[in-house]
Design a protein around this motif. Structure first.
Motif, PDB file in Angstrom:
ATOM      1  N   GLN A   1      -5.225   7.050  -3.118  1.00 37.95           N
ATOM      2  CA  GLN A   1      -5.881   6.332  -2.038  1.00 37.95           C
ATOM      3  C   GLN A   1      -6.001   4.832  -2.301  1.00 37.95           C
ATOM      4  O   GLN A   1      -6.472   4.082  -1.439  1.00 37.95           O
TER       5      GLN A   1
ATOM      6  N   PRO B   1       0.837  -1.197   0.000  1.00 34.55           N
ATOM      7  CA  PRO B   1       0.000   0.000   0.000  1.00 34.55           C
ATOM      8  C   PRO B   1       0.875   1.251   0.000  1.00 34.55           C
ATOM      9  O   PRO B   1       1.806   1.366   0.792  1.00 34.55           O
TER      10      PRO B   1
ATOM     11  N   PRO C   1      -3.861   2.943   1.604  1.00 31.28           N
ATOM     12  CA  PRO C   1      -2.720   3.284   2.459  1.00 31.28           C
ATOM     13  C   PRO C   1      -3.097   4.321   3.510  1.00 31.28           C
ATOM     14  O   PRO C   1      -3.954   5.170   3.279  1.00 31.28           O
ATOM     15  N   THR C   2      -2.445   4.244   4.654  1.00 31.28           N
ATOM     16  CA  THR C   2      -2.659   5.231   5.708  1.00 31.28           C
ATOM     17  C   THR C   2      -2.119   6.590   5.268  1.00 31.28           C
ATOM     18  O   THR C   2      -1.348   6.696   4.304  1.00 31.28           O
TER      19      THR C   2
ATOM     20  N   ASP D   1       1.673   6.512   5.195  1.00 30.33           N
ATOM     21  CA  ASP D   1       2.266   5.898   4.004  1.00 30.33           C
ATOM     22  C   ASP D   1       2.091   6.780   2.773  1.00 30.33           C
ATOM     23  O   ASP D   1       2.968   6.834   1.902  1.00 30.33           O
ATOM     24  N   ARG D   2       0.972   7.475   2.675  1.00 27.71           N
ATOM     25  CA  ARG D   2       0.753   8.357   1.520  1.00 27.71           C
ATOM     26  C   ARG D   2       1.757   9.517   1.516  1.00 27.71           C
ATOM     27  O   ARG D   2       2.291   9.885   0.470  1.00 27.71           O
TER      28      ARG D   2
ATOM     29  N   GLN E   1      -1.612  -1.411  10.574  1.00 23.07           N
ATOM     30  CA  GLN E   1      -2.970  -0.973  10.881  1.00 23.07           C
ATOM     31  C   GLN E   1      -3.995  -2.049  10.532  1.00 23.07           C
ATOM     32  O   GLN E   1      -4.971  -2.253  11.269  1.00 23.07           O
ATOM     33  N   THR E   2      -3.773  -2.740   9.426  1.00 30.87           N
ATOM     34  CA  THR E   2      -4.679  -3.819   9.025  1.00 30.87           C
ATOM     35  C   THR E   2      -4.676  -4.937  10.065  1.00 30.87           C
ATOM     36  O   THR E   2      -5.731  -5.467  10.436  1.00 30.87           O
TER      37      THR E   2
ATOM     38  N   GLY F   1      -4.828   0.919  -2.888  1.00 33.39           N
ATOM     39  CA  GLY F   1      -3.767  -0.030  -2.578  1.00 33.39           C
ATOM     40  C   GLY F   1      -3.278  -0.700  -3.846  1.00 33.39           C
ATOM     41  O   GLY F   1      -3.760  -0.434  -4.952  1.00 33.39           O
TER      42      GLY F   1
ATOM     43  N   ASP G   1       3.300   0.769   7.587  1.00 34.52           N
ATOM     44  CA  ASP G   1       2.328   1.353   8.502  1.00 34.52           C
ATOM     45  C   ASP G   1       0.921   0.862   8.197  1.00 34.52           C
ATOM     46  O   ASP G   1       0.151   0.528   9.107  1.00 34.52           O
ATOM     47  N   THR G   2       0.577   0.784   6.917  1.00 34.73           N
ATOM     48  CA  THR G   2      -0.751   0.311   6.533  1.00 34.73           C
ATOM     49  C   THR G   2      -0.950  -1.149   6.920  1.00 34.73           C
ATOM     50  O   THR G   2      -2.016  -1.532   7.430  1.00 34.73           O
TER      51      THR G   2
END
Length: 324
Positions: free
Chosen positions: A67, A19, A261-262, A265-266, A149-150, A69, A145-146
């Motif tokens: 936005q 992501p 992606p969070t 990450d973006r 979070q998942t 993935g 990071d994504t």
């Protein structure tokens, strides 16, 4: 170094998807166009390079992808490109297309291919993208990071049902050679034990900790296992056999690679994608665009290959303390 008179660059994604790759592609394309460059997308990684699977990437080609993935350029692994003949053919494909610089989004194997193209004469810059977070010499890898979070979202949901049924759950996460996802998610998710390949463990200790928890009235437990440390199903069977506790196993698998992606990450992907283009314009090659202590830096590939990102000892110790 001065700014080079590059007219056309290529961008590809290679290896496992992560992501934030699309956000990085967007940054590469928009930054290149801002500087008056033409951008060519190479689809399906090095396999697409050998096949000549190229497409122009005007600014509208990266609209509405920040936005998303995965990777809009697709990705693949290519054994043929690992050979001298394959690498030379890849170089020739780039020359034929008039591509004067290449941005490679991926991990260690992808960067090794990029280094070889650089040696043959095509300037290359890598952007670290892997959920495993195992590329060293930088603060973080795009996608990590994504993925964490998942996993956290899954742990939180599983904890609800673990509490309701007074069960022990063993959750297997990705990480064949690196336990960064397991450690971060286990710590943030309040796991009772975290098993990672970098740190030796004894299942007898895991069982003893579970039994101590039950003795003081604990009704449920969460064990997080990196796939490279053990098979969750084996851990679950061992726990149930030794304790008789109602134990369930969940293998999260490739769900960890997908999803939007969070914000973190973006932002990271946008910074590194843009910086990669600027490095090519400055004449840099065989380097990775990275952040170190928050600052943008160019790290030679050889330094990247030599750097091994180990789980922070402090976090390992903290996870152990807080799980008691």
């Amino acid at each position: 170094m001065g700014v080079l008179a590059i007219q056309k660059i290529g961008v590809l994604t290679s290896g496992g998807d992560a992501p934030g790759m699309n956000a990085a592609i967007r940054a590469v394309v928009r930054t290149a166009i801002y500087h008056g460059l033409e951008v060519v997308g190479i689809r399906r990684g090095y396999a697409g390079l050998l096949d000549g699977d190229f497409r122009p990437m005007p600014i509208e080609s990266v609209g509405d992808i920040i936005q998303r993935g995965g990777t809009c350029l697709f990705t693949a692994r290519c054994k043929e490109f690992m050979t001298e003949e394959g690498q030379r053919r890849g170089y020739e494909r780039l020359v034929e297309a008039g591509i004067e610089g290449l941005v490679v989004l991926g991990g260690d194997g992808s960067f090794r291919g990029a280094k070889r193209l650089s040696e043959l004469g095509i300037p290359t810059v890598g952007v670290p993208c892997t959920i495993d977070n195992d590329i060293g010499a930088c603060d973080a890898n795009i996608g990590f990071d994504t993925a964490v979070q998942t996993v956290i979202q899954a742990i939180d949901k599983i904890r609800d049902t673990a509490t309701s049924h007074e069960r022990t759950y063993v959750i297997e996460v990705m990480g064949r050679h690196a336990g960064h996802i397991a450690l971060a998610a286990g710590l943030a998710g309040g796991a009772e034990s975290v098993l990672i390949p970098e740190v030796p463990f004894n299942l007898e200790d895991v069982v003893a900790k579970l039994q101590r928890g039950v003795a003081r009235g604990k009704k449920h437990s969460i064990i997080v296992v990196a796939e490279g440390a053990a098979r969750a199903v084996d851990v679950g069977h061992y726990i149930e056999e030794k304790t008789g506790f109602d134990t369930r196993v969940t293998v999260l698998g490739h769900v960890q690679r997908g999803g939007a992606p969070t914000a973190s990450d973006r932002v990271l992907a946008s910074r590194l994608g843009a910086f990669a283009v600027e490095l090519l314009l400055k004449g840099e090659t065989a380097v990775m665009a990275a952040t170190q202590n928050g600052a943008l830096v160019a790290v030679p590939f050889d330094e990247v290959f030599a750097a091994v990102r180990q789980p922070a000892q402090e976090l390992c110790e903290l996870a152990e303390i807080l799980s008691n």
